[in-house]
Every structure is written in C-alpha cells, then in structure tokens.
Design an enzyme around this catalytic site. Sequence first.
Site, short mmCIF file in Angstrom:
data_model
loop_
_atom_site.label_atom_id
_atom_site.label_comp_id
_atom_site.label_asym_id
_atom_site.label_seq_id
_atom_site.Cartn_x
_atom_site.Cartn_y
_atom_site.Cartn_z
N LYS A 19 -7.21 -9.45 -3.85
CA LYS A 19 -7.58 -9.33 -5.36
C LYS A 19 -6.13 -9.25 -6.08
CE LYS A 19 -9.86 -5.30 -4.53
NZ LYS A 19 -9.59 -5.24 -2.94
N ARG A 98 -15.87 0.80 -8.70
CA ARG A 98 -16.00 0.90 -7.21
C ARG A 98 -17.14 1.67 -6.68
NH1 ARG A 98 -10.03 0.45 -6.30
NH2 ARG A 98 -9.49 0.78 -4.15
N ARG A 137 1.23 -5.41 4.49
CA ARG A 137 1.51 -5.67 3.19
C ARG A 137 2.64 -5.05 2.67
NH1 ARG A 137 -3.15 -4.30 -1.09
NH2 ARG A 137 -3.12 -2.33 0.10
N ARG A 170 2.79 0.63 1.13
CA ARG A 170 2.05 1.62 0.44
C ARG A 170 1.67 2.89 1.39
NH1 ARG A 170 -2.65 -1.26 -3.03
NH2 ARG A 170 -3.72 0.57 -1.98
N ARG A 181 -10.51 3.67 3.73
CA ARG A 181 -10.94 3.10 2.38
C ARG A 181 -12.12 1.60 2.82
NH1 ARG A 181 -5.22 1.29 2.26
NH2 ARG A 181 -5.69 -0.08 0.41
P1 ADP Z 1 -6.13 -6.30 -2.35
O1 ADP Z 1 -5.58 -6.39 -3.62
O2 ADP Z 1 -7.49 -6.90 -2.42
O3 ADP Z 1 -6.23 -5.04 -1.56
P2 ADP Z 1 -3.77 -8.06 -1.70
O4 ADP Z 1 -3.79 -8.86 -2.88
O5 ADP Z 1 -2.78 -6.65 -1.95
O6 ADP Z 1 -5.10 -7.42 -1.62
O7 ADP Z 1 -3.62 -8.72 -0.46
C1 ADP Z 1 -3.53 -7.81 0.83
C2 ADP Z 1 -2.30 -8.55 1.76
O8 ADP Z 1 -3.00 -9.75 2.42
C3 ADP Z 1 -1.09 -8.57 1.14
O9 ADP Z 1 -0.02 -8.53 2.26
C4 ADP Z 1 -1.16 -10.30 0.99
O10 ADP Z 1 0.14 -10.88 0.81
C5 ADP Z 1 -1.88 -10.83 2.05
N1 ADP Z 1 -2.91 -12.04 1.50
C6 ADP Z 1 -3.45 -11.94 0.44
N2 ADP Z 1 -4.20 -13.24 0.13
C7 ADP Z 1 -3.87 -13.57 1.42
C8 ADP Z 1 -4.52 -14.76 2.23
N3 ADP Z 1 -5.43 -15.78 1.35
N4 ADP Z 1 -4.30 -15.10 3.56
C9 ADP Z 1 -3.41 -14.57 4.05
N5 ADP Z 1 -2.73 -13.15 3.69
C10 ADP Z 1 -2.99 -12.84 2.51
P1 AMP Z 2 -6.42 -0.10 -4.72
O1 AMP Z 2 -4.85 -0.29 -5.11
O2 AMP Z 2 -7.30 -0.82 -5.39
O3 AMP Z 2 -6.48 -0.26 -3.08
O4 AMP Z 2 -6.25 1.62 -4.62
C1 AMP Z 2 -5.68 2.37 -4.21
C2 AMP Z 2 -6.21 3.87 -4.25
O5 AMP Z 2 -6.24 4.21 -5.77
C3 AMP Z 2 -7.56 3.91 -3.70
O6 AMP Z 2 -7.68 4.08 -2.42
C4 AMP Z 2 -7.92 5.34 -4.42
O7 AMP Z 2 -7.30 6.42 -4.14
C5 AMP Z 2 -7.47 4.96 -5.82
N1 AMP Z 2 -8.28 4.22 -6.67
C6 AMP Z 2 -7.99 2.91 -7.28
N2 AMP Z 2 -8.79 2.46 -7.97
C7 AMP Z 2 -9.93 3.46 -8.19
C8 AMP Z 2 -11.47 3.88 -8.56
N3 AMP Z 2 -11.92 2.72 -9.39
N4 AMP Z 2 -11.84 4.66 -8.35
C9 AMP Z 2 -11.35 5.81 -7.61
N5 AMP Z 2 -10.29 5.78 -6.94
C10 AMP Z 2 -9.40 4.60 -7.23
#
Ligand code: ADP
Ligand code: AMP
Length: 228
Positions: A19, A98, A137, A170, A181
């Site tokens: 995302k 969420r 990541r 992270r 999660r």
């Molecule tokens: P989200 O925001 O949904 O948690 P991220 O955008 O942070 O996901 O992506 C999670 C991990 O996967 C990151 O390390 C990113 O570089 C990698 N990633 C994202 N899209 C792809 C893809 N299409 N193929 C392989 N790796 C990906």
């Molecule tokens: P994310 O970056 O979206 O994976 O979110 C990281 C963390 O932030 C989550 O695991 C929660 O602890 C908190 N968080 C992010 N968005 C929300 C939400 N909409 N509601 C509650 N907690 C959230």
Amino acid sequence: MTDQPVNYVIIVGPQGAGKGTQAAAVAPQLGLEHVATGDLFRAILKSDSELGDEVRQYYDQGALVPDDLTIRVLFAHIEQLQRGRPDLTGVLLDGFPRNAAQAEALDSALAERGEAISAVVLVDVPRDELMKRLTGRLICADCGATYHREFNPPASEGACDQCGGELFQRSDDTPEAVEKRLGIYYEQTEPILDHYREQGILIEVDGNREINTVTKAILESLKQRVSN
Ligand code: ADP
Ligand code: AMP
C-alpha cells in the site's frame, strides 16, 4: 476548511501488500495527498512525548491504537492539511479505516461535510508472501520511502535513493508482531470490505506482481473515478 470538493480514495490490503509503495507512486499522478495513519503514528513516536509513550505501547506489539485516538489524530491531520492547502483536491487514505468503528466514523465525518469516498482499492497478496515482504522491509528515517532488502533494494546499501537518509527496520516488522498484525487484518479489516463492495466502489487489484505492473493497474482502475 474550504468549499473545494475533495476526492477520498482508500488503499487497503494486508500488511506488506504494498500500500505504501503504491500510494507513493500513484498519489502524485492522481492529484491526491497520501495520508497514512501508520506514518502519523511513526511521527508521533519520534516526537518523544507523552502521546508517543501511549502510542508505543500498542505500536511495538502490532496492536491497533485505540479508535478514539486514531480518529482524533487522523481528522486533525486532514483539517490541518486542508487549512494549509486550500487547493487540495484529494486524499489517498492508507491504513484507515481498519475496523467497523473506524469505517463508520469516516462515513459520518464525510457525510457531515457533504463528501463521500470515491473508490476503495484493495491490493491483495497471498498471506504466505507477506512475511517475506515485511521482515525484509526498510524505511527511510527522513522521507519515509520504502525499500526491500531483496525485492526493491536501494542503489547504495543503507541509504535512501531519494534523499540519502538512513534506512531502518520498523520496530513492528518482527515475525511476532507481523503475525499479530496480519491476524488483526483478517479478523477486523477484511470484513469491512463488504461495506464498500455493496456500494460498488471496491476495486480489487492483484498485488502479487512486479511493483510497476501493480502501479499501472491501480492508475488504470482509478482514472475514471478520480476527477480533479
Ligand atoms: P504496506 O504499506 O501494504 O504494509 P509496503 O508498501 O510497505 O506495504 O511494502 C511492504 C514491503 O514489500 C516493502 O519492503 C516493499 O518494498 C515490498 N514490496 C512492495 N510491493 C512489492 C511487490 N509488488 N513485489 C515485491 N515486494 C514488494
Ligand atoms: P501501518 O504502518 O499501517 O502498518 O501501521 C503501523 C501501526 O500503526 C499499526 O500496527 C498500529 O499500531 C498503528 N495504526 C496505524 N493505523 C491504524 C489505525 N487505523 N487504527 C489503529 N492503529 C493504527
């Protein structure tokens, strides 16, 4: 607050679906401001405040921050954004809503302002791929850009391609927190998608493809729905 109509688009999917990666690529092309609640909480964590201590209790364990606090933080941010950007045409929400309570809070806040959600993009990836993506990541400490050790590595190890900032892992990308999660996603977030499916605004995109291929699919699917 201004009278300018704002497009609200939601990007949703399990943790690691891509995302944040996709939002960074498509938001500027669609005239949308990327607003990620996870990013708002990471900024609060950095601020070394009482609020930061409260958020950390949930964040590090992979638990959701309580709804009332999340809603307050998000809406305050959007209002601040609108005050500073009277020309704002749209917001791409990432990581919110969420659960059912957050979806309802969003519907009522938008209805009060005569606004509505234009589209909800579900980026879907099978669960067994997600752990690999999340544990590899890397995030830029300065600009928040996202990388992956193997699937999307930076040109120079440990440094952001865009701003040279330091890359970090992270605190909630540990196998234990990721399991928790993902459990929350399938139990609480996935069920709210029916609400958007029934309204005919849910767009499903296969996120288990090359990053650029997914970006093209999202842009194509949103072209008709987002008007500037
Ligand atoms: P989200 O925001 O949904 O948690 P991220 O955008 O942070 O996901 O992506 C999670 C991990 O996967 C990151 O390390 C990113 O570089 C990698 N990633 C994202 N899209 C792809 C893809 N299409 N193929 C392989 N790796 C990906
Ligand atoms: P994310 O970056 O979206 O994976 O979110 C990281 C963390 O932030 C989550 O695991 C929660 O602890 C908190 N968080 C992010 N968005 C929300 C939400 N909409 N509601 C509650 N907690 C959230």
